[in-house]
Design an enzyme around this catalytic site. Structure first.
Site, mmCIF file in Angstrom:
data_model
loop_
_atom_site.group_PDB
_atom_site.id
_atom_site.type_symbol
_atom_site.label_atom_id
_atom_site.label_comp_id
_atom_site.label_asym_id
_atom_site.label_seq_id
_atom_site.Cartn_x
_atom_site.Cartn_y
_atom_site.Cartn_z
ATOM 1 N N SER A 276 0.808 -1.216 0.000
ATOM 2 C CA SER A 276 0.000 0.000 0.000
ATOM 3 C C SER A 276 0.843 1.268 0.000
ATOM 4 O O SER A 276 0.480 2.253 -0.633
ATOM 5 C CB SER A 276 -0.953 0.000 1.190
ATOM 6 O OG SER A 276 -1.838 -1.090 1.100
ATOM 7 N N HIS B 239 0.480 4.412 4.248
ATOM 8 C CA HIS B 239 -0.241 5.170 3.236
ATOM 9 C C HIS B 239 0.287 6.600 3.150
ATOM 10 O O HIS B 239 0.595 7.099 2.065
ATOM 11 C CB HIS B 239 -1.734 5.197 3.543
ATOM 12 C CG HIS B 239 -2.401 3.865 3.434
ATOM 13 N ND1 HIS B 239 -3.749 3.701 3.618
ATOM 14 C CD2 HIS B 239 -1.918 2.625 3.169
ATOM 15 C CE1 HIS B 239 -4.068 2.427 3.465
ATOM 16 N NE2 HIS B 239 -2.964 1.761 3.200
#
Length: 167
Positions: free
Chosen positions: A87, A139
């Site tokens: 991610s 993230h």
């Protein structure tokens, strides 16, 4: 278990197993996690690869993943905490696209792309509020790295020897 051997585990990275920040990018918690990341890579990867070239694209992807892992490592205080997934790398790609679309936001297509990316990022950045065990640090770290790398690269020429130096 492969996840136990290669996942990013805070305590183990702190004790010198730094390579876990890299190997964790190639592991996923479940099939849905893998499918979401693969779909995002399929959707956004070719645009950036065409724009920057293969080697630069790989460097951008790795920078997002490593920076995301580093931020997770710095922020997470539980030595038993672990993370897997790409991610951070995917958010690095999104950060690069956001930086590019921000500069083109004065055109109709640029404004549409910027708005869509902003909405997509808002949803994905809010996801950890509703779904447990998502490393939001990865993230944010990947997003910041992707934006920074793309902004620097846009000021470097693509052809000639400068392209090799950029990579």
């Amino acid at each position: 278990d492969i996840a136990a051997r290669f996942a990013q585990q805070i305590g183990r990275v702190d004790s010198g197993e730094w390579w876990r920040v890299l190997t964790a990018m190639f592991l996923h918690g479940d099939t849905l996690h893998l499918l979401f990341n693969m779909y995002a890579l399929w959707l956004f990867g070719p645009v950036l690869e065409r724009r920057f070239g293969v080697a630069s694209f790989i460097a951008l992807y790795a920078a997002g993943g490593v920076t995301g892992g580093m931020l997770f490592q710095l922020v997470e205080k539980n030595p038993l905490a672990a993370a897997v997934g790409s991610s951070g790398a995917i958010f690095g790609l999104l950060g690069a696209l956001l930086a590019a679309s921000f500069r083109q936001r004065h055109t109709r297509a640029g404004a549409a792309a910027f708005g869509q990316l902003t909405l997509l990022l808002a949803i994905n950045l809010a996801l950890p509020l509703f779904v447990p065990n998502i490393a939001w640090e990865a993230h944010l770290g990947g997003l910041a790295a992707g934006m920074a790398v793309a902004l620097v690269w846009d000021h470097m020429p693509l052809p000639g020897r400068a392209a090799a130096w950029r990579r």
